[in-house]
Design an enzyme around this catalytic site. Sequence first.
Site, PDB file in Angstrom:
ATOM      1  N   LEU A  98     -48.659 -48.731  -8.169  1.00  0.00           N
ATOM      2  CA  LEU A  98     -47.649 -47.740  -7.804  1.00  0.00           C
ATOM      3  C   LEU A  98     -47.489 -46.817  -9.001  1.00  0.00           C
ATOM      4  O   LEU A  98     -47.587 -47.260 -10.148  1.00  0.00           O
ATOM      5  CB  LEU A  98     -46.307 -48.419  -7.493  1.00  0.00           C
ATOM      6  CG  LEU A  98     -46.197 -49.262  -6.218  1.00  0.00           C
ATOM      7  CD1 LEU A  98     -44.846 -49.963  -6.182  1.00  0.00           C
ATOM      8  CD2 LEU A  98     -46.388 -48.406  -4.976  1.00  0.00           C
ATOM      9  N   ASP A  99     -47.239 -45.534  -8.752  1.00  0.00           N
ATOM     10  CA  ASP A  99     -46.977 -44.617  -9.852  1.00  0.00           C
ATOM     11  C   ASP A  99     -45.831 -45.142 -10.708  1.00  0.00           C
ATOM     12  O   ASP A  99     -44.958 -45.869 -10.228  1.00  0.00           O
ATOM     13  CB  ASP A  99     -46.591 -43.235  -9.314  1.00  0.00           C
ATOM     14  CG  ASP A  99     -47.714 -42.601  -8.515  1.00  0.00           C
ATOM     15  OD1 ASP A  99     -48.875 -42.934  -8.782  1.00  0.00           O
ATOM     16  OD2 ASP A  99     -47.404 -41.794  -7.621  1.00  0.00           O
ATOM     17  N   LYS A 100     -45.819 -44.734 -11.956  1.00  0.00           N
ATOM     18  CA  LYS A 100     -44.782 -45.190 -12.882  1.00  0.00           C
ATOM     19  C   LYS A 100     -43.384 -44.890 -12.349  1.00  0.00           C
ATOM     20  O   LYS A 100     -42.465 -45.694 -12.484  1.00  0.00           O
ATOM     21  CB  LYS A 100     -44.985 -44.515 -14.244  1.00  0.00           C
ATOM     22  CG  LYS A 100     -44.060 -45.029 -15.325  1.00  0.00           C
ATOM     23  CD  LYS A 100     -44.424 -44.422 -16.676  1.00  0.00           C
ATOM     24  CE  LYS A 100     -43.512 -44.958 -17.774  1.00  0.00           C
ATOM     25  NZ  LYS A 100     -43.881 -44.396 -19.106  1.00  0.00           N
ATOM     26  N   GLU A 101     -43.223 -43.731 -11.688  1.00  0.00           N
ATOM     27  CA  GLU A 101     -41.895 -43.347 -11.191  1.00  0.00           C
ATOM     28  C   GLU A 101     -41.550 -44.007  -9.847  1.00  0.00           C
ATOM     29  O   GLU A 101     -40.393 -43.995  -9.436  1.00  0.00           O
ATOM     30  CB  GLU A 101     -41.810 -41.830 -10.992  1.00  0.00           C
ATOM     31  CG  GLU A 101     -42.387 -40.994 -12.117  1.00  0.00           C
ATOM     32  CD  GLU A 101     -43.837 -40.642 -11.848  1.00  0.00           C
ATOM     33  OE1 GLU A 101     -44.093 -39.555 -11.301  1.00  0.00           O
ATOM     34  OE2 GLU A 101     -44.705 -41.457 -12.184  1.00  0.00           O
ATOM     35  N   THR A 102     -42.570 -44.550  -9.172  1.00  0.00           N
ATOM     36  CA  THR A 102     -42.352 -45.108  -7.834  1.00  0.00           C
ATOM     37  C   THR A 102     -41.868 -46.540  -7.903  1.00  0.00           C
ATOM     38  O   THR A 102     -42.304 -47.319  -8.748  1.00  0.00           O
ATOM     39  CB  THR A 102     -43.666 -45.037  -7.017  1.00  0.00           C
ATOM     40  OG1 THR A 102     -44.080 -43.670  -6.936  1.00  0.00           O
ATOM     41  CG2 THR A 102     -43.464 -45.583  -5.615  1.00  0.00           C
TER      42      THR A 102
END
Length: 232
Positions: A98-102
């Site tokens: 998952l993306d770092k922000e997700t």
Amino acid sequence: MRLNQFISSAGFCSRRQAERYITAKKVLVNGEIASPICFIEEGDHVEVDGHTIRHTAPDIYMILNKPSGITCTAAPTIAGNIIDFVSYPERLFPVGRLDKETEGLILLTNDGSIVNDLMKEENQQEKEYVVTVNKKITDTFIQDLSNGVDIYNPRTKSYTTTTPCSVTRLSDCTFRILLTQGLNRQIRRMCRRFQYTVTHLQRVRIKHIELGTLERGQWRYLTEEEIAKLKS
């Protein structure tokens, strides 16, 4: 058991990476370079790039409700990596990313044999996300997302059309989307194509495994039923 499966199920690496080691002639079975097609019997001694492969740890399957700010990598040199965050006593690795922000559901395991089945696009494994954007959602926006979106790939300098998918509006600024693809930052790029910015993104399901009421930053083991379906 096939050699690549033996190596991956020991948690050393994925099955695909095991095949690369075998092709590179970095795998020894009972002291001899392994052939590309090799089956392991009880009592065989296997080494990969100088490391002895042992099946001492039981298979571990867990899900984490990943918070924003955590990076989905097992690399110890990356600050805020997911392995340090979970701090589990056995060696694990995340399945996919998952993306770092997700935020949301990510699977961690020491069983490399399940990775290919979950990650190969042609296997059409469904992933469900809840997305909040920065302005009111229109019917046209929902329809455009559902039909597939041309998103630009700066590395290939070309456009990729996303696979048609199910999109359901949940509120003025929130929708649910079901994907079978795993393109880099796909949902954010799809929304940006229509001048929407994602303000919150959470994965709530992979295949049959649901995040449910698991709190942010917490993890749990998969149930026996979930594991059986994962391997089916």
